[in-house]
Write a protein that holds these residues in place. Structure first.
Motif, short mmCIF file in Angstrom:
data_model
loop_
_atom_site.label_atom_id
_atom_site.label_comp_id
_atom_site.label_asym_id
_atom_site.label_seq_id
_atom_site.Cartn_x
_atom_site.Cartn_y
_atom_site.Cartn_z
N LYS A 14 0.84 -1.19 0.00
CA LYS A 14 0.00 0.00 0.00
C LYS A 14 0.88 1.25 0.00
O LYS A 14 2.01 1.25 0.52
CB LYS A 14 -0.92 0.02 1.22
N LEU A 15 0.36 2.29 -0.57
CA LEU A 15 1.11 3.54 -0.71
C LEU A 15 1.54 4.09 0.65
O LEU A 15 2.67 4.56 0.80
CB LEU A 15 0.28 4.57 -1.49
N TYR A 16 0.67 4.03 1.65
CA TYR A 16 1.04 4.58 2.95
C TYR A 16 2.23 3.84 3.55
O TYR A 16 3.08 4.43 4.21
CB TYR A 16 -0.16 4.60 3.92
N LYS A 17 2.33 2.52 3.31
CA LYS A 17 3.47 1.75 3.79
C LYS A 17 4.73 2.12 3.01
O LYS A 17 5.83 2.18 3.57
CB LYS A 17 3.20 0.25 3.69
N ALA A 18 4.57 2.38 1.73
CA ALA A 18 5.71 2.79 0.91
C ALA A 18 6.25 4.13 1.38
O ALA A 18 7.47 4.34 1.40
CB ALA A 18 5.29 2.87 -0.56
N LEU A 19 5.35 5.04 1.79
CA LEU A 19 5.80 6.34 2.28
C LEU A 19 6.58 6.19 3.59
O LEU A 19 7.58 6.87 3.82
CB LEU A 19 4.59 7.27 2.47
N LYS A 20 6.13 5.28 4.45
CA LYS A 20 6.86 5.00 5.69
C LYS A 20 8.22 4.38 5.39
O LYS A 20 9.23 4.73 6.00
CB LYS A 20 6.05 4.05 6.59
N LEU A 21 8.25 3.46 4.42
CA LEU A 21 9.50 2.82 4.04
C LEU A 21 10.47 3.84 3.46
O LEU A 21 11.68 3.80 3.73
CB LEU A 21 9.24 1.69 3.04
N ARG A 22 9.95 4.78 2.66
CA ARG A 22 10.79 5.83 2.10
C ARG A 22 11.48 6.62 3.20
O ARG A 22 12.69 6.89 3.14
CB ARG A 22 9.97 6.77 1.21
N LYS A 23 10.72 6.96 4.22
CA LYS A 23 11.28 7.72 5.34
C LYS A 23 12.34 6.89 6.08
O LYS A 23 13.40 7.39 6.44
CB LYS A 23 10.16 8.13 6.30
N LYS A 24 12.05 5.61 6.27
CA LYS A 24 12.99 4.72 6.97
C LYS A 24 14.28 4.57 6.16
O LYS A 24 15.38 4.67 6.72
CB LYS A 24 12.35 3.35 7.18
N LEU A 25 14.16 4.34 4.86
CA LEU A 25 15.35 4.20 4.01
C LEU A 25 16.17 5.48 4.01
O LEU A 25 17.40 5.43 4.05
CB LEU A 25 14.94 3.84 2.58
N ALA A 26 15.52 6.62 3.94
CA ALA A 26 16.23 7.89 3.96
C ALA A 26 17.03 8.04 5.25
O ALA A 26 18.18 8.50 5.24
CB ALA A 26 15.27 9.06 3.78
N GLY A 27 16.44 7.64 6.37
CA GLY A 27 17.14 7.68 7.65
C GLY A 27 18.33 6.75 7.68
O GLY A 27 19.41 7.10 8.17
N GLU A 28 18.16 5.54 7.15
CA GLU A 28 19.26 4.57 7.10
C GLU A 28 20.39 5.07 6.21
O GLU A 28 21.57 4.91 6.53
CB GLU A 28 18.75 3.22 6.61
N ILE A 29 20.04 5.70 5.11
CA ILE A 29 21.05 6.26 4.20
C ILE A 29 21.81 7.38 4.90
O ILE A 29 23.05 7.45 4.81
CB ILE A 29 20.39 6.73 2.89
N ASN A 30 21.11 8.24 5.61
CA ASN A 30 21.79 9.32 6.35
C ASN A 30 22.75 8.75 7.38
O ASN A 30 23.86 9.26 7.56
CB ASN A 30 20.77 10.25 7.01
N THR A 31 22.33 7.69 8.08
CA THR A 31 23.18 7.05 9.08
C THR A 31 24.44 6.46 8.44
O THR A 31 25.55 6.61 8.95
CB THR A 31 22.40 5.95 9.84
N LEU A 32 24.26 5.79 7.30
CA LEU A 32 25.41 5.23 6.60
C LEU A 32 26.35 6.32 6.10
O LEU A 32 27.58 6.20 6.20
CB LEU A 32 24.94 4.37 5.42
N GLN A 33 25.80 7.40 5.57
CA GLN A 33 26.64 8.50 5.10
C GLN A 33 27.44 9.10 6.25
O GLN A 33 28.64 9.39 6.10
CB GLN A 33 25.77 9.59 4.45
N LEU A 34 26.82 9.26 7.40
CA LEU A 34 27.52 9.79 8.57
C LEU A 34 28.63 8.84 8.99
O LEU A 34 29.75 9.27 9.29
CB LEU A 34 26.54 10.01 9.73
N ALA A 35 28.34 7.54 9.03
CA ALA A 35 29.36 6.57 9.41
C ALA A 35 30.54 6.60 8.45
O ALA A 35 31.70 6.54 8.88
CB ALA A 35 28.75 5.17 9.47
N ILE A 36 30.26 6.71 7.17
CA ILE A 36 31.34 6.78 6.18
C ILE A 36 32.18 8.04 6.37
O ILE A 36 33.41 7.99 6.37
CB ILE A 36 30.77 6.69 4.74
N ARG A 37 31.50 9.17 6.56
CA ARG A 37 32.22 10.44 6.73
C ARG A 37 33.09 10.44 7.98
O ARG A 37 34.19 10.98 7.97
CB ARG A 37 31.24 11.61 6.79
N THR A 38 32.58 9.85 9.06
CA THR A 38 33.29 9.94 10.34
C THR A 38 34.21 8.77 10.62
O THR A 38 35.07 8.86 11.49
CB THR A 38 32.28 10.09 11.50
N ARG A 39 34.05 7.66 9.90
CA ARG A 39 34.85 6.45 10.18
C ARG A 39 35.85 6.14 9.08
O ARG A 39 36.51 5.11 9.12
CB ARG A 39 33.94 5.24 10.36
#
Length: 151
Positions: A2-27
């Protein structure tokens, strides 16, 4: 999905990507022999980042395709929110006041308005009602619409 679940997943993936980018930059730089060099292998993190980024791109494309049926409401919602914010911040000062702007001696000035406070507040109220109706329409659409995405 369902679209509402996809929107939640989009937000979750964006957060995971930000976390990975931070880890790469700092580690990326580490002390030789430290445990962090094993835990935070930047090359492994980069692979994970690229996979999640590709998944997010595909999800965004699927969401965009699914949203075609509700785009008018989405655009109207955005513009109504913008107008409501504008009117909420619009100055409605009326009457006489004392000012010393750019003068040595204070003077009395009289303010007039095109739209008074009651009219402004009514405009904001009407826009808020439109916003609520549009948001409800979009929410219903999000809960009933399936998207073409494996996830």
């Amino acid at each position: 999905m369902k679209l509402y679940k996809a929107l939640k997943l989009r937000k979750k993936l964006a957060g995971e990507i930000n976390t990975l980018q931070l880890a790469i930059r700092t580690r990326n730089s580490y002390v030789m022999g430290s445990a962090n060099s094993i835990k935070y292998n930047v090359l492994n993190l980069e692979s994970e980042l690229m996979a999640k980024t590709e998944r997010l791109i595909n999800l965004k494309l699927a969401i965009n395709k699914a949203n075609l049926g509700i785009m008018e409401a989405i655009y109207r919602l955005a513009e109504c929110k913008s107008l409501a914010a504008m009117w909420s911040m619009t100055d409605v000062t009326e009457g006489r006041s004392l000012t010393n702007a750019y003068r040595a001696e204070p003077i009395i000035v009289e303010h007039k308005v095109y739209v008074d406070e009651l009219s402004r507040d009514q405009r904001v109220k009407e826009l808020q009602e439109k916003i609520e109706a549009l948001q409800e329409q979009i929410d219903v659409y999000n809960y009933v619409t399936d998207i073409d995405f494996e996830g």
